[in-house]
Design a protein around this motif. Structure first.
Motif, PDB file in Angstrom:
ATOM      1  N   ILE A 157       0.850  -1.194   0.000  1.00 38.68           N
ATOM      2  CA  ILE A 157       0.000   0.000   0.000  1.00 38.68           C
ATOM      3  C   ILE A 157       0.883   1.241   0.000  1.00 38.68           C
ATOM      4  CG2 ILE A 157      -1.729   1.367   1.226  1.00 38.68           C
ATOM      5  CD1 ILE A 157      -2.907  -1.132   2.353  1.00 38.68           C
ATOM      6  N   LEU A 158       0.735   2.058  -1.038  1.00 43.73           N
ATOM      7  CA  LEU A 158       1.372   3.367  -1.098  1.00 43.73           C
ATOM      8  C   LEU A 158       0.384   4.378  -0.536  1.00 43.73           C
ATOM      9  CD1 LEU A 158       3.045   3.470  -4.637  1.00 43.73           C
ATOM     10  CD2 LEU A 158       4.213   3.581  -2.445  1.00 43.73           C
ATOM     11  N   PHE A 159       0.767   5.100   0.505  1.00 45.73           N
ATOM     12  CA  PHE A 159      -0.196   6.036   1.082  1.00 45.73           C
ATOM     13  C   PHE A 159       0.447   7.401   1.311  1.00 45.73           C
ATOM     14  CE2 PHE A 159       1.923   4.193   4.725  1.00 45.73           C
ATOM     15  CZ  PHE A 159       2.003   5.201   5.662  1.00 45.73           C
ATOM     16  N   GLY A 160      -0.401   8.401   1.292  1.00 45.45           N
ATOM     17  CA  GLY A 160       0.036   9.779   1.482  1.00 45.45           C
ATOM     18  C   GLY A 160      -0.988  10.729   0.894  1.00 45.45           C
ATOM     19  N   LEU A 161      -0.723  12.020   1.009  1.00 43.89           N
ATOM     20  CA  LEU A 161      -1.655  13.040   0.537  1.00 43.89           C
ATOM     21  C   LEU A 161      -1.857  12.954  -0.973  1.00 43.89           C
ATOM     22  CD1 LEU A 161      -0.327  16.052   2.643  1.00 43.89           C
ATOM     23  CD2 LEU A 161      -2.381  14.698   3.069  1.00 43.89           C
ATOM     24  N   PRO A 162      -2.978  13.449  -1.497  1.00 46.06           N
ATOM     25  CA  PRO A 162      -3.203  13.442  -2.946  1.00 46.06           C
ATOM     26  C   PRO A 162      -2.144  14.265  -3.677  1.00 46.06           C
ATOM     27  CG  PRO A 162      -5.245  13.938  -1.756  1.00 46.06           C
ATOM     28  CD  PRO A 162      -4.135  13.996  -0.751  1.00 46.06           C
ATOM     29  N   GLY A 163      -1.806  13.826  -4.883  1.00 49.27           N
ATOM     30  CA  GLY A 163      -0.958  14.628  -5.753  1.00 49.27           C
ATOM     31  C   GLY A 163       0.528  14.526  -5.511  1.00 49.27           C
ATOM     32  N   ILE A 164       0.979  13.536  -4.712  1.00 41.86           N
ATOM     33  CA  ILE A 164       2.411  13.468  -4.403  1.00 41.86           C
ATOM     34  C   ILE A 164       3.117  12.327  -5.123  1.00 41.86           C
ATOM     35  CG2 ILE A 164       2.164  14.618  -2.192  1.00 41.86           C
ATOM     36  CD1 ILE A 164       2.266  11.965  -0.802  1.00 41.86           C
ATOM     37  N   GLY A 165       2.402  11.590  -5.995  1.00 46.34           N
ATOM     38  CA  GLY A 165       3.091  10.635  -6.864  1.00 46.34           C
ATOM     39  C   GLY A 165       2.825   9.173  -6.613  1.00 46.34           C
ATOM     40  N   LYS A 166       1.748   8.816  -5.913  1.00 47.06           N
ATOM     41  CA  LYS A 166       1.486   7.401  -5.600  1.00 47.06           C
ATOM     42  C   LYS A 166       1.287   6.583  -6.879  1.00 47.06           C
ATOM     43  CE  LYS A 166      -1.998   8.330  -2.827  1.00 47.06           C
ATOM     44  NZ  LYS A 166      -1.965   9.796  -2.713  1.00 47.06           N
ATOM     45  N   GLU A 175       4.985   4.830   2.954  1.00 46.68           N
ATOM     46  CA  GLU A 175       4.451   6.197   3.013  1.00 46.68           C
ATOM     47  C   GLU A 175       5.197   7.119   2.060  1.00 46.68           C
ATOM     48  OE1 GLU A 175       3.443   9.746   6.248  1.00 46.68           O
ATOM     49  OE2 GLU A 175       4.743   8.054   6.823  1.00 46.68           O
ATOM     50  N   LEU A 176       4.442   7.965   1.343  1.00 42.99           N
ATOM     51  CA  LEU A 176       5.021   9.018   0.516  1.00 42.99           C
ATOM     52  C   LEU A 176       4.881  10.339   1.249  1.00 42.99           C
ATOM     53  CD1 LEU A 176       4.518   6.734  -1.641  1.00 42.99           C
ATOM     54  CD2 LEU A 176       4.304   8.573  -3.305  1.00 42.99           C
ATOM     55  N   LYS A 177       5.970  11.068   1.348  1.00 43.90           N
ATOM     56  CA  LYS A 177       5.952  12.376   1.998  1.00 43.90           C
ATOM     57  C   LYS A 177       5.555  13.447   0.986  1.00 43.90           C
ATOM     58  CE  LYS A 177       7.892  10.505   5.685  1.00 43.90           C
ATOM     59  NZ  LYS A 177       7.190  10.356   6.976  1.00 43.90           N
ATOM     60  N   GLY A 178       5.102  14.591   1.482  1.00 46.00           N
ATOM     61  CA  GLY A 178       4.854  15.723   0.611  1.00 46.00           C
ATOM     62  C   GLY A 178       6.139  16.156  -0.082  1.00 46.00           C
ATOM     63  N   VAL A 179       6.037  16.504  -1.336  1.00 48.52           N
ATOM     64  CA  VAL A 179       7.217  16.918  -2.098  1.00 48.52           C
ATOM     65  C   VAL A 179       7.696  18.254  -1.544  1.00 48.52           C
ATOM     66  CG1 VAL A 179       8.120  17.419  -4.400  1.00 48.52           C
ATOM     67  CG2 VAL A 179       6.305  15.718  -4.113  1.00 48.52           C
ATOM     68  N   SER A 180       8.991  18.386  -1.332  1.00 49.99           N
ATOM     69  CA  SER A 180       9.537  19.620  -0.761  1.00 49.99           C
ATOM     70  C   SER A 180       9.342  20.784  -1.730  1.00 49.99           C
ATOM     71  CB  SER A 180      11.020  19.458  -0.441  1.00 49.99           C
ATOM     72  OG  SER A 180      11.790  19.418  -1.636  1.00 49.99           O
ATOM     73  N   SER A 181       9.290  21.991  -1.179  1.00 49.48           N
ATOM     74  CA  SER A 181       9.117  23.182  -2.009  1.00 49.48           C
ATOM     75  C   SER A 181      10.232  23.306  -3.043  1.00 49.48           C
ATOM     76  CB  SER A 181       9.076  24.438  -1.130  1.00 49.48           C
ATOM     77  OG  SER A 181       7.961  24.422  -0.277  1.00 49.48           O
ATOM     78  N   LEU A 197       4.181  29.924  -5.558  1.00 48.78           N
ATOM     79  CA  LEU A 197       3.291  28.894  -6.079  1.00 48.78           C
ATOM     80  C   LEU A 197       3.576  27.557  -5.415  1.00 48.78           C
ATOM     81  CD1 LEU A 197       1.052  28.630  -8.205  1.00 48.78           C
ATOM     82  CD2 LEU A 197       2.805  27.977  -9.858  1.00 48.78           C
ATOM     83  N   ALA A 198       4.869  27.226  -5.272  1.00 46.13           N
ATOM     84  CA  ALA A 198       5.261  25.957  -4.665  1.00 46.13           C
ATOM     85  C   ALA A 198       4.880  25.902  -3.188  1.00 46.13           C
ATOM     86  CB  ALA A 198       6.765  25.744  -4.832  1.00 46.13           C
ATOM     87  N   ASP A 232       1.853  19.237  -2.718  1.00 52.29           N
ATOM     88  CA  ASP A 232       1.029  18.614  -3.753  1.00 52.29           C
ATOM     89  C   ASP A 232       1.561  19.030  -5.123  1.00 52.29           C
ATOM     90  OD1 ASP A 232      -0.929  17.770  -5.529  1.00 52.29           O
ATOM     91  OD2 ASP A 232      -2.586  18.232  -4.176  1.00 52.29           O
ATOM     92  N   LEU A 233       2.422  18.200  -5.710  1.00 52.45           N
ATOM     93  CA  LEU A 233       3.051  18.532  -6.997  1.00 52.45           C
ATOM     94  C   LEU A 233       2.022  18.640  -8.108  1.00 52.45           C
ATOM     95  CD1 LEU A 233       5.589  18.998  -8.698  1.00 52.45           C
ATOM     96  CD2 LEU A 233       5.796  16.507  -8.912  1.00 52.45           C
ATOM     97  N   ARG A 234       1.042  17.762  -8.096  1.00 57.09           N
ATOM     98  CA  ARG A 234       0.014  17.788  -9.136  1.00 57.09           C
ATOM     99  C   ARG A 234      -0.739  19.114  -9.127  1.00 57.09           C
ATOM    100  NH1 ARG A 234      -3.633  12.850  -8.597  1.00 57.09           N
ATOM    101  NH2 ARG A 234      -4.353  13.967  -6.757  1.00 57.09           N
ATOM    102  N   ALA A 235      -1.085  19.602  -7.929  1.00 55.96           N
ATOM    103  CA  ALA A 235      -1.780  20.886  -7.829  1.00 55.96           C
ATOM    104  C   ALA A 235      -0.897  22.017  -8.332  1.00 55.96           C
ATOM    105  CB  ALA A 235      -2.200  21.144  -6.382  1.00 55.96           C
ATOM    106  N   ALA A 236       0.409  21.931  -8.039  1.00 55.59           N
ATOM    107  CA  ALA A 236       1.334  22.984  -8.483  1.00 55.59           C
ATOM    108  C   ALA A 236       1.398  23.056 -10.003  1.00 55.59           C
ATOM    109  CB  ALA A 236       2.724  22.734  -7.907  1.00 55.59           C
TER     110      ALA A 236
END
Length: 393
Positions: free
Chosen positions: A43-52, A155-161, A187-188, A194-198
């Motif tokens: 299971i890959l888990f983490g916030l939306p948009g971070i690359g799962k 777990e996937l962490k949020g992508v750094s700025s 913007l970042a 959330d890279l996808r949102a960016a």
């Protein structure tokens, strides 16, 4: 209609994945070693948009695996799970034995537990001939409790700025768009990992433009005043100090009040004695620096107070508390607000009756209202006559 940039610049290779080195390595090891693995699903888990999902696509493309992608929301009953997922997990791949099965958004199986949804997926995992990768936003929800025991958790962490900025710069270069560095930084920061949102935001702003400026970001409206609750979420639910400090720049609260918010909510978030001690020691040190600022006007100390309070509390935890916590307003601030409201009411009443009592509002507040309150408590009838005379409701 232009092609969405999130699709256009979707990772095609492992090297295209932004950040997530540890998670990426774990998934690669799982796929390579299958079936000689302890658990047959991951299971890959983490916030939306971070690359799962992107990780699964990149690995399948890199190693020439057939990718079978399913969405958990398509599983309506136990029979449909067996039919769709069960068949995919047993049928030979078009390329021999090289297949990866991806089940996206397992959170979408909500409500299926009573009809055997989770147990059906577990049955499929036990019998699968191919690696199964499941994605989830909240892997610790109660409905996934049993499923977790049959899966490796990654777990996937949020992508750094910094990594988000680098990706946005790369897209701008490929799209022939000039930019101000500060614009991409803001913007970042706004997307909080959330890279996808960016990327979506960048495409929206860049429409019909060949130059993106800091003013464009402000006019567009993504940069907004952050609420104290967003800041608390970053303090207690992440380890990304950079994103948290950037967010704090847009919170309309003085640091002394932010410290009160942290003090109020630490007991709800932290469970270990060492976390308590580290967090409160840092708050105490931050408070000492604020006192020195007030005493000697040495404002250079403010940076120390800020780091000690915000980063000190954030890094006090050994792991993120997965429980949902409703962050509370500091009791001291609530008491101060109630007291201020009472003072404002008393002042307003004093100003209204000052002409009848031939005294200033200040004198009435100081010398009359205490006696008036005493009369109201001990002799309500006389107080009612006073109210009528003074014109008070």
């Amino acid at each position: 209609m232009p092609e969405p940039w999130v699709k256009k610049y979707q990772p095609k290779r492992i090297l295209d994945i932004v950040g997530q080195k540890a998670a990426l390595q774990a998934v690669m090891d799982f796929v390579r070693e299958f079936p000689a693995v302890r658990k047959k699903a991951l299971i890959l888990f983490g916030l939306p948009g971070i690359g799962k999902t992107a990780i699964s696509h990149a690995i399948a493309s890199e190693f020439d695996f057939e990718l079978v992608e399913l969405n958990a929301s398509d599983f309506r009953t136990k029979d449909s799970i067996i039919s769709i997922l069960g068949n995919a997990s047993k049928q030979a791949s078009l390329f021999g034995n090289k297949k990866i099965i991806v089940v996206d958004e397992i959170d979408g199986i909500s409500g299926q537990q009573d009809r055997g949804g989770v147990s059906a997926i577990i049955d499929v995992i036990k019998e699968t001939k191919f690696p199964i990768i499941i994605t989830a936003n909240d892997v610790y929800s109660e409905k996934l409790k049993t499923l977790r025991t049959y899966c490796q958790l990654v777990e996937l962490k949020g992508v750094s700025s910094a990594e988000v900025i680098k990706k946005l710069e790369d897209i701008c270069q490929k799209e022939g768009i000039e930019y101000e560095k500060q614009a991409l930084q803001k913007l970042a920061t706004a997307v909080e990992g959330d890279l996808r949102a960016a990327i979506n935001d960048l495409q929206t702003i860049a429409e019909n433009r060949k130059l993106i400026t800091e003013a464009d970001i402000k006019l567009w409206g993504r940069e907004k005043e952050e609420s104290i609750f967003n800041l608390l979420k970053l303090v207690f639910k992440s380890f990304d100090s950079e994103a948290m400090l950037r967010t704090s720049d847009y919170v309309d609260e003085d640091l002394d009040r932010i410290i009160l918010w942290l003090d109020q909510n630490i007991p709800a978030e932290y469970m270990k004695a060492e976390e308590y001690a580290f967090a409160y020691n840092n708050l105490a040190e931050a408070d000492r620096f604020l006192k020195r600022i007030m005493r000697w006007q040495h404002w250079r100390f403010l940076v120390y107070a800020r780091i000690l309070s915000l980063v000190g509390v954030q890094q006090a935890k050994t792991e993120v508390n997965r429980r949902f916590v409703l962050h509370q307003r500091p009791e001291l601030l609530l008491k101060l607000w109630i007291r201020a409201a009472k003072r404002r009411k008393a002042q307003s009443l004093a100003e209204n009756v000052s002409s009848k009592l031939h005294a200033s509002a200040y004198e009435l507040q100081k010398n009359f209202w205490p006696y008036y309150q005493y009369i109201s408590d001990r002799n309500p009838e006389y107080a009612a006559e006073l109210n009528e005379f003074l014109g008070l409701e």
